[in-house]
Design a protein around this motif. Sequence first.
Motif, PDB file in Angstrom:
ATOM      1  N   SER A   1       0.771  -1.145  -0.017  1.00 19.82           N
ATOM      2  CA  SER A   1      -0.041  -0.090  -0.029  1.00 19.82           C
ATOM      3  C   SER A   1       0.920   1.166  -0.170  1.00 19.82           C
ATOM      4  O   SER A   1       2.125   1.169   0.262  1.00 19.82           O
ATOM      5  N   ILE A   2       0.163   2.366  -0.428  1.00 21.88           N
ATOM      6  CA  ILE A   2       1.252   3.613  -0.566  1.00 21.88           C
ATOM      7  C   ILE A   2       1.079   4.343   1.006  1.00 21.88           C
ATOM      8  O   ILE A   2       0.089   4.239   1.532  1.00 21.88           O
ATOM      9  N   SER A   3       2.234   4.480   1.427  1.00 24.11           N
ATOM     10  CA  SER A   3       2.683   4.974   2.691  1.00 24.11           C
ATOM     11  C   SER A   3       2.956   6.524   2.642  1.00 24.11           C
ATOM     12  O   SER A   3       3.341   6.714   1.548  1.00 24.11           O
ATOM     13  N   PRO A   4       2.886   7.358   3.567  1.00 27.94           N
ATOM     14  CA  PRO A   4       3.443   8.424   3.635  1.00 27.94           C
ATOM     15  C   PRO A   4       5.014   8.367   3.466  1.00 27.94           C
ATOM     16  O   PRO A   4       5.429   9.412   2.704  1.00 27.94           O
TER      17      PRO A   4
ATOM     18  N   VAL B   1       5.530   8.093  -0.386  1.00 27.93           N
ATOM     19  CA  VAL B   1       5.104   9.420  -1.002  1.00 27.93           C
ATOM     20  C   VAL B   1       6.032  10.434  -0.831  1.00 27.93           C
ATOM     21  O   VAL B   1       6.489  11.293  -1.694  1.00 27.93           O
ATOM     22  N   GLU B   2       6.471  10.492   0.319  1.00 26.76           N
ATOM     23  CA  GLU B   2       7.680  11.728   0.714  1.00 26.76           C
ATOM     24  C   GLU B   2       8.813  11.314  -0.151  1.00 26.76           C
ATOM     25  O   GLU B   2       9.407  12.342  -0.743  1.00 26.76           O
TER      26      GLU B   2
ATOM     27  N   ASN C   1      -1.237  15.619  -3.960  1.00 27.03           N
ATOM     28  CA  ASN C   1      -2.309  14.932  -3.414  1.00 27.03           C
ATOM     29  C   ASN C   1      -2.333  14.016  -2.489  1.00 27.03           C
ATOM     30  O   ASN C   1      -3.229  14.072  -1.292  1.00 27.03           O
ATOM     31  N   HIS C   2      -1.532  13.128  -2.814  1.00 32.30           N
ATOM     32  CA  HIS C   2      -1.269  11.933  -1.716  1.00 32.30           C
ATOM     33  C   HIS C   2      -0.795  12.651  -0.455  1.00 32.30           C
ATOM     34  O   HIS C   2      -1.202  12.140   0.948  1.00 32.30           O
ATOM     35  N   ARG C   3       0.059  13.620  -0.498  1.00 30.15           N
ATOM     36  CA  ARG C   3       0.738  14.233   0.695  1.00 30.15           C
ATOM     37  C   ARG C   3      -0.264  14.812   1.429  1.00 30.15           C
ATOM     38  O   ARG C   3      -0.450  14.908   2.632  1.00 30.15           O
TER      39      ARG C   3
ATOM     40  N   LEU D   1       1.760   2.922  -9.270  1.00 26.22           N
ATOM     41  CA  LEU D   1       1.236   3.012  -7.790  1.00 26.22           C
ATOM     42  C   LEU D   1      -0.129   3.626  -7.823  1.00 26.22           C
ATOM     43  O   LEU D   1      -1.033   2.894  -7.170  1.00 26.22           O
ATOM     44  N   ASP D   2      -0.488   4.259  -9.030  1.00 24.28           N
ATOM     45  CA  ASP D   2      -1.849   4.618  -9.040  1.00 24.28           C
ATOM     46  C   ASP D   2      -2.716   3.768  -9.444  1.00 24.28           C
ATOM     47  O   ASP D   2      -3.901   3.491  -8.671  1.00 24.28           O
ATOM     48  N   ASN D   3      -2.444   2.828 -10.452  1.00 24.35           N
ATOM     49  CA  ASN D   3      -3.198   1.728 -10.691  1.00 24.35           C
ATOM     50  C   ASN D   3      -3.486   0.718  -9.548  1.00 24.35           C
ATOM     51  O   ASN D   3      -4.425   0.304  -9.216  1.00 24.35           O
TER      52      ASN D   3
END
Length: 155
Positions: free
Chosen positions: A6-9, A12-13, A70-72, A126-128
């Motif tokens: 999963s995408i995590s902070p 993303v950072e 946006n994810h941030r 990642l987006d998909n």
Amino acid sequence: MATPASISPTIVETLYHDAIDLAEEARSVFDLSGRLDAVSANAGLSRVALSCEALRTTTRMMHAIAWLLNHRAYFAGELSEFQLRRHGRLPPAQPESDPEQLAMLDREVRELIGRTRAFYARIARLDNAWRESYTMHPSAIHRLRERLGNAVSGL
């Protein structure tokens, strides 16, 4: 096949800082001052090729940075999950470059273009994967009912 992480902070950072560095490098590489005397014999076409690739590359990086921002904002609590799913979509990739135009550019520029494409593809994966986790999949019971219905209607 393994389930995508999963995408995590943290992810993303890290990607955000990588994107900023890559965008800054693109800005400096495509800076036209001092670049135009290094172009091929056909200076007019080389300028057009350089301009087209600069636009494609910077657009690609700005789309990736916007997605990361946006994810941030989501992880900072500034966007809801609904807002992120609705407005945080990554735009489709830019059209492929004309091979003849690419051939007019320096090796350094072509390598940068390739790195930005690879970075964008990584963000797209990642987006998909993130969007796939929100896609409604029918349960096993629904799939079984559908298969039974198809089998019965075929009699």
